[in-house]
Design a protein around this motif. Sequence first.
Motif, PDB file in Angstrom:
ATOM      1  N   SER A   8      70.552  10.577  67.494  1.00 31.56           N
ATOM      2  CA  SER A   8      70.399  11.954  67.979  1.00 31.56           C
ATOM      3  C   SER A   8      71.600  12.354  68.828  1.00 31.56           C
ATOM      4  O   SER A   8      72.391  11.506  69.243  1.00 31.56           O
ATOM      5  CB  SER A   8      69.120  12.099  68.816  1.00 31.56           C
ATOM      6  N   GLY A   9      71.693  13.640  69.098  1.00 34.23           N
ATOM      7  CA  GLY A   9      72.766  14.151  69.941  1.00 34.23           C
ATOM      8  C   GLY A   9      72.294  15.284  70.822  1.00 34.23           C
ATOM      9  O   GLY A   9      71.438  16.077  70.425  1.00 34.23           O
ATOM     10  N   VAL A  10      72.834  15.332  72.020  1.00 33.75           N
ATOM     11  CA  VAL A  10      72.650  16.472  72.920  1.00 33.75           C
ATOM     12  C   VAL A  10      74.024  17.123  73.049  1.00 33.75           C
ATOM     13  O   VAL A  10      74.926  16.576  73.690  1.00 33.75           O
ATOM     14  CB  VAL A  10      72.130  16.033  74.299  1.00 33.75           C
ATOM     15  N   VAL A  11      74.213  18.255  72.407  1.00 35.78           N
ATOM     16  CA  VAL A  11      75.518  18.908  72.343  1.00 35.78           C
ATOM     17  C   VAL A  11      75.368  20.343  72.830  1.00 35.78           C
ATOM     18  O   VAL A  11      74.533  21.088  72.313  1.00 35.78           O
ATOM     19  CB  VAL A  11      76.077  18.898  70.901  1.00 35.78           C
ATOM     20  N   SER A  12      76.146  20.708  73.829  1.00 33.58           N
ATOM     21  CA  SER A  12      76.028  22.057  74.388  1.00 33.58           C
ATOM     22  C   SER A  12      77.388  22.568  74.820  1.00 33.58           C
ATOM     23  O   SER A  12      78.129  21.881  75.530  1.00 33.58           O
ATOM     24  CB  SER A  12      75.077  22.062  75.588  1.00 33.58           C
TER      25      SER A  12
END
Length: 322
Positions: A8-12
């Motif tokens: 998964s990724g948390v990209v902002s």
Amino acid sequence: MAKRWPSSGVVSAEAGIVFGSHGMGKDSVMRNLAMLNQLWDGASLAIDRRTSESFTVQGARLTVVLQVQEPTLREFFNKSGALARGTGFLARFLVAWPASTQGFRPFTEAPANWPALAAFNQRLAAILSQPEPIDDDGALTSTMLDMSPDAKAAWVEYHNAIESELARGGELHDVRDVASKSADNAVRLTTLFQMLEHGMNSPISQGNFERAGNIAAWHLSEAKRFFGELALPVELADAVRLDNWLIEHCKNKCTHTVGKSVALQYGPLRKKESIDAAIRELEELDRVQVRRDGKRITLLINPALLDFANAKAANPAKDGVI
């Protein structure tokens, strides 16, 4: 990540959404930062629930990419206290804090084609088309890549060079939390380069480690600058930025004077009140003198600062890998 997909990724691009979220509130920030640290380490993470099924995340990988404005990050630091650094959360990032290019971005036509980008995308597509290495329990079954003897020797040299600067009085003592993770980040980047270039069919090469090591060292230098300034009050941080810009400007222009209007137009501080406060701070520290000729204001840089900067540039080996 535990039951459906272990990557998964948390990209902002506006990470105020992340740092200002409910999960980063004072009652839950420590727990959530520790959880993110465990996922970065690849460790198993047990989730215990009272009213629903408990479960364990294992064999999973998490990528976090955050772009954030400095005032937003300062506010997060103020709310979380020392937790963000004390827990090692920020130490795991490859920090970049580039100077603004506003005012130096004239319009240019895009190239008709991007052959290197097309080749890069084609290689990524080929990697993504391979069967997913997921076992029956839904965990990733990672492949272990060996390092060639030359690559390992280069990594050991990089690790030891950083370690020697972590002690009190060392170049990296103030960012030892970040620096202690730099060798890990360097070898992670190396593995990505090796996978992109050769897949899993050969040991990690020295050339790939040297390229990755240069990138990791640049980010470590950025982290040193970033955390050094972020730990200061805004007024002192502004003075540090102006001071660095003045010295660099004088070196490039072979001068020891800078007009205030030039500094305001091209320097890091574009508000009159901010640059005035920074100049007063530098004047008190004897780093600049202010000469007034009617409405014209000129900043005279302390010659000793320019002599030191030139000597350091002539002997970069003193800074080791950084």
